[in-house]
Design a protein around this motif. Sequence first.
Motif, PDB file in Angstrom:
ATOM      1  N   GLY A  15       4.756  10.868 -15.929  1.00 28.13           N
ATOM      2  CA  GLY A  15       4.975  10.672 -17.258  1.00 28.13           C
ATOM      3  C   GLY A  15       5.315   9.238 -17.619  1.00 28.13           C
ATOM      4  N   HIS A  16       5.983   8.644 -16.980  1.00 24.99           N
ATOM      5  CA  HIS A  16       6.560   7.198 -17.051  1.00 24.99           C
ATOM      6  C   HIS A  16       6.417   6.232 -16.179  1.00 24.99           C
ATOM      7  N   PRO A  17       5.496   5.339 -16.108  1.00 22.14           N
ATOM      8  CA  PRO A  17       5.002   4.409 -15.141  1.00 22.14           C
ATOM      9  C   PRO A  17       5.912   3.854 -14.323  1.00 22.14           C
ATOM     10  N   TRP A  18       6.860   3.420 -14.738  1.00 25.53           N
ATOM     11  CA  TRP A  18       7.830   2.443 -14.199  1.00 25.53           C
ATOM     12  C   TRP A  18       9.261   2.581 -13.882  1.00 25.53           C
ATOM     13  N   ILE A  19       9.362   3.691 -13.171  1.00 26.65           N
ATOM     14  CA  ILE A  19      10.748   4.156 -12.758  1.00 26.65           C
ATOM     15  C   ILE A  19      10.993   3.604 -11.453  1.00 26.65           C
ATOM     16  N   LYS A  20      11.809   2.820 -11.276  1.00 25.50           N
ATOM     17  CA  LYS A  20      12.018   2.157  -9.951  1.00 25.50           C
ATOM     18  C   LYS A  20      12.490   3.149  -8.549  1.00 25.50           C
ATOM     19  N   GLU A  21      13.171   4.128  -8.931  1.00 32.09           N
ATOM     20  CA  GLU A  21      13.635   5.318  -7.998  1.00 32.09           C
ATOM     21  C   GLU A  21      11.947   5.998  -7.517  1.00 32.09           C
ATOM     22  N   ARG A  22      11.442   6.628  -8.603  1.00 29.51           N
ATOM     23  CA  ARG A  22      10.344   7.166  -8.194  1.00 29.51           C
ATOM     24  C   ARG A  22       9.088   6.360  -7.647  1.00 29.51           C
ATOM     25  N   LEU A  23       9.115   5.140  -7.913  1.00 28.84           N
ATOM     26  CA  LEU A  23       8.096   4.290  -7.418  1.00 28.84           C
ATOM     27  C   LEU A  23       8.211   3.879  -5.739  1.00 28.84           C
ATOM     28  N   ALA A  24       9.995   3.875  -5.522  1.00 22.85           N
ATOM     29  CA  ALA A  24      10.256   3.616  -4.088  1.00 22.85           C
ATOM     30  C   ALA A  24      10.079   4.945  -3.088  1.00 22.85           C
ATOM     31  N   ARG A  25      10.250   6.118  -3.932  1.00 25.97           N
ATOM     32  CA  ARG A  25       9.985   7.090  -3.152  1.00 25.97           C
ATOM     33  C   ARG A  25       8.637   7.485  -2.943  1.00 25.97           C
ATOM     34  N   GLU A  26       7.763   7.137  -3.979  1.00 20.65           N
ATOM     35  CA  GLU A  26       6.237   7.136  -3.549  1.00 20.65           C
ATOM     36  C   GLU A  26       5.715   6.338  -2.503  1.00 20.65           C
ATOM     37  N   LEU A  27       6.287   5.101  -2.696  1.00 17.99           N
ATOM     38  CA  LEU A  27       6.046   4.003  -1.550  1.00 17.99           C
ATOM     39  C   LEU A  27       6.107   4.735  -0.046  1.00 17.99           C
ATOM     40  N   GLU A  28       7.480   5.158  -0.015  1.00 19.18           N
ATOM     41  CA  GLU A  28       7.906   5.721   1.283  1.00 19.18           C
ATOM     42  C   GLU A  28       7.289   6.944   1.758  1.00 19.18           C
ATOM     43  N   LEU A  29       6.568   7.743   0.664  1.00 16.64           N
ATOM     44  CA  LEU A  29       5.724   8.858   1.196  1.00 16.64           C
ATOM     45  C   LEU A  29       4.400   8.294   1.631  1.00 16.64           C
ATOM     46  N   VAL A  30       3.883   7.485   0.941  1.00 17.02           N
ATOM     47  CA  VAL A  30       2.469   6.846   1.381  1.00 17.02           C
ATOM     48  C   VAL A  30       2.410   6.201   2.817  1.00 17.02           C
ATOM     49  N   GLY A  31       3.789   5.382   2.903  1.00 11.71           N
ATOM     50  CA  GLY A  31       3.863   4.968   4.344  1.00 11.71           C
ATOM     51  C   GLY A  31       3.944   5.971   5.345  1.00 11.71           C
ATOM     52  N   LYS A  32       4.837   6.932   5.199  1.00 14.81           N
ATOM     53  CA  LYS A  32       5.269   7.991   5.998  1.00 14.81           C
ATOM     54  C   LYS A  32       4.189   8.746   6.629  1.00 14.81           C
ATOM     55  N   TYR A  33       3.329   9.317   5.693  1.00 13.33           N
ATOM     56  CA  TYR A  33       2.259  10.066   6.062  1.00 13.33           C
ATOM     57  C   TYR A  33       0.809   9.347   5.946  1.00 13.33           C
ATOM     58  N   GLY A  34       0.567   8.091   5.635  1.00 18.66           N
ATOM     59  CA  GLY A  34      -0.433   7.465   5.886  1.00 18.66           C
ATOM     60  C   GLY A  34      -1.327   7.523   4.874  1.00 18.66           C
ATOM     61  N   LEU A  35      -0.786   7.812   3.705  1.00 17.09           N
ATOM     62  CA  LEU A  35      -1.949   8.204   2.442  1.00 17.09           C
ATOM     63  C   LEU A  35      -2.484   6.833   2.104  1.00 17.09           C
ATOM     64  N   ARG A  36      -3.586   6.955   1.541  1.00 17.20           N
ATOM     65  CA  ARG A  36      -4.640   6.071   1.090  1.00 17.20           C
ATOM     66  C   ARG A  36      -4.013   5.325  -0.261  1.00 17.20           C
ATOM     67  N   ASN A  37      -3.326   6.077  -1.340  1.00 18.27           N
ATOM     68  CA  ASN A  37      -2.930   5.675  -2.473  1.00 18.27           C
ATOM     69  C   ASN A  37      -1.923   6.533  -2.908  1.00 18.27           C
TER      70      ASN A  37
END
Length: 167
Positions: A15-37
């Motif tokens: 819903g909101h594009p620039w929440i810092k905590e959510r962005l950091a959590r998503e980036l962590e998941l992308v790295g941990k599970y090897g996601l494309r985006n």
Amino acid sequence: MGDPKKPRKKWERPGHPWIKERLARELELVGKYGLRNKREVWRAQTILRELRRRAKALLSLPPDARSVEEKRLVVKLYNMGFLESENSVLENILSLDVEHVLERRLQTIVFKKGLSKSVYHARQLITHGHIAIGGRRVTSPGYLVPRSEENLITSTLKAPQVTAKGR
């Protein structure tokens, strides 16, 4: 009917594009599970959101209808591998998080079985067609593997596999 060239979206963006905590959590998941985006994270969140919505809708049903539908939903989620036992309750469904969905992806399971060196290597093996489930080649790293197919995952490479331990 809809246009076959424009399939239904399988994800919803946040819903909101620039929440810092959510962005950091998503980036962590992308790295941990090897996601494309991050869209792959959003897809898992959408799947989870729909499961929670179905579980919450069951709470408003009368007790006799609720028990039948609850059992059906629990068995389905157990077969998909999201729940640990068939005797789970609605609270267990509501306590699922995004990592439960990401753990059931083919890419993650191939890595955990030791068929690849890393999650990124697992993604490459899958997209190049070197992974099969029950003799059927699967080229989608985001395929959600049911519990019944988990033991059928094999590599079609002729060379011996190098496990993460044997680097």
